[in-house]
Design an enzyme around this catalytic site. Sequence first.
Site, PDB file in Angstrom:
ATOM      1  CG  ASN A 116       4.180  -2.807  -7.852  1.00  0.00           C
ATOM      2  OD1 ASN A 116       5.362  -3.535  -6.654  1.00  0.00           O
ATOM      3  ND2 ASN A 116       3.166  -3.582  -7.543  1.00  0.00           N
ATOM      4  CB  SER A 118       1.329   0.916  -3.878  1.00  0.00           C
ATOM      5  OG  SER A 118       1.320   0.065  -2.913  1.00  0.00           O
ATOM      6  CD  GLU A 119       1.296  -4.737  -4.217  1.00  0.00           C
ATOM      7  OE1 GLU A 119       2.288  -4.303  -4.682  1.00  0.00           O
ATOM      8  OE2 GLU A 119       2.189  -5.713  -3.485  1.00  0.00           O
ATOM      9  CG  ASN A 120      -1.955  -0.630  -1.207  1.00  0.00           C
ATOM     10  OD1 ASN A 120      -1.140  -0.543  -2.111  1.00  0.00           O
ATOM     11  ND2 ASN A 120      -2.832  -0.174  -0.344  1.00  0.00           N
ATOM     12  CB  SER A 140      -4.459  -3.571  -8.686  1.00  0.00           C
ATOM     13  OG  SER A 140      -3.665  -3.074  -8.095  1.00  0.00           O
TER      14      SER A 140
END
Lengths: 213, 243
Positions: free
Chosen positions: A23, A46-48, A88
């Site tokens: 990340n 991607s943390e979304n 996530s």
Amino acid sequence: MSWTRDQMAERAAKELQDGFYVNLGIGMPTLVANYIGEDIDVTLQSENGMLGMGPFPTEDNVDADLINAGKQTITELKRTSYFSSADSFAMIRGGHIDLSILGAMEVAENGDIANWMIPGKMVKGMGGAMDLVAGVKKIIVLMDHTNKAGESKFLKECSLPLTGTNVVDMVVTDLGVFQRPDHDSPFRLIELAPGVDVEEVKAKTEARFEVAL
Amino acid sequence: MERRVLANKLYDDAESALAGLAKDGITVMAGGFGLCGIPEKLIEALRDSGAKDLTCISNNAGVDDFGLGLLLQTRQIRKMISSYVGENKEFERQYLGGELELEFNPQGTLAERCRAGGAGIPGFYTKTGVGTLVAEGKEHKEFDGETYIMETGLTADIALVKAWKADPAGNLIYRKTARNFNPVMATAGKVTIAEVEELVGPGELDPDCIQTPGIFVQRLIVGKNYEKRIEQRTVSAAAGAEV
């Protein structure tokens, strides 16, 4: 001479290993993606809610439903998967991500990091930073060695509100690389940018560190 | 032969879907990440309802003239629970002026609070935020020598979510990164209202691919003319440039 932002990103990219799930934080860390070696296979999270982040789209391929955590339009790859925010952060908090590279305002010699809040200024929020430093297996900070006033950002103790305590494994600045093998050990200066010597690093660093060049 | 779906979840528009629910002082969850996957029609209808003193739980606060920013313009929000609000100047003005209450949650903690609330779990322990301002006043507990803090589950009077497709049973599927907080919040609303781009017939969604089962959705509308605004339009001249 010291490293440029791109050279810092290139140096940090050497820490990526074959098979890693990674990340990258917003800002300078996103540059690291430009220097992933062709001989290794790395999957960007991607943390979304996306695993397997592709490059920016061409104008024709822009899709409002496909963005990264920096809210930039991106593309998918053949390996890509999408998931909810809860899933996530199960990846992040649950220790399934191998490496995160983040920016910082301050790092302390004990591995504390501050990168979300300056008291007295409008606070935008921590986003996913606290979850990343708490859960990801290895944390690399990519930051300028000194602030605009020329003061060290690598400190004995952070003065700003913390994002996490004793979480940083490596610090890459424009002057060199500091690393520690575990969270009980002091940081060691392991590498210098071209034209930088130990005396210059010592003069510009408040944190205590060992020299292991 | 299968019975047809009798319970009608489908409403004509966002205004009618909010009827009887949009009251002063309620707690509202709104899905979305930035402006991606936000329930834009339901937010507009909530603004038009005039309901005020709202507590809004949403990862972000929209921008000045879109998303939850619309409810800030009209001063309908009393408190925000969010992880990042950096894109909204009106938010900053109201917050610094003491007109708006703000609770920051780490993004993963916010997601898990919604997940827990929807799953009937009143609290949970996490290491996120230990040793930071987030941990102040919270119960600390050790598990296997590591310290965790207790966070509480969240529910809302209404959850507003955006999906790509629905069937009449309220089964939902999302598209790409527009999923984000939507399926999590769909579970945590006492009443969950979903807006979708397309309504398909019974049996047209593959049951193996449904992301939010219809039990979590009480009301459903089909939105028209989605704006789907983009915050950071980043393009490469030719395909192949890395992000």
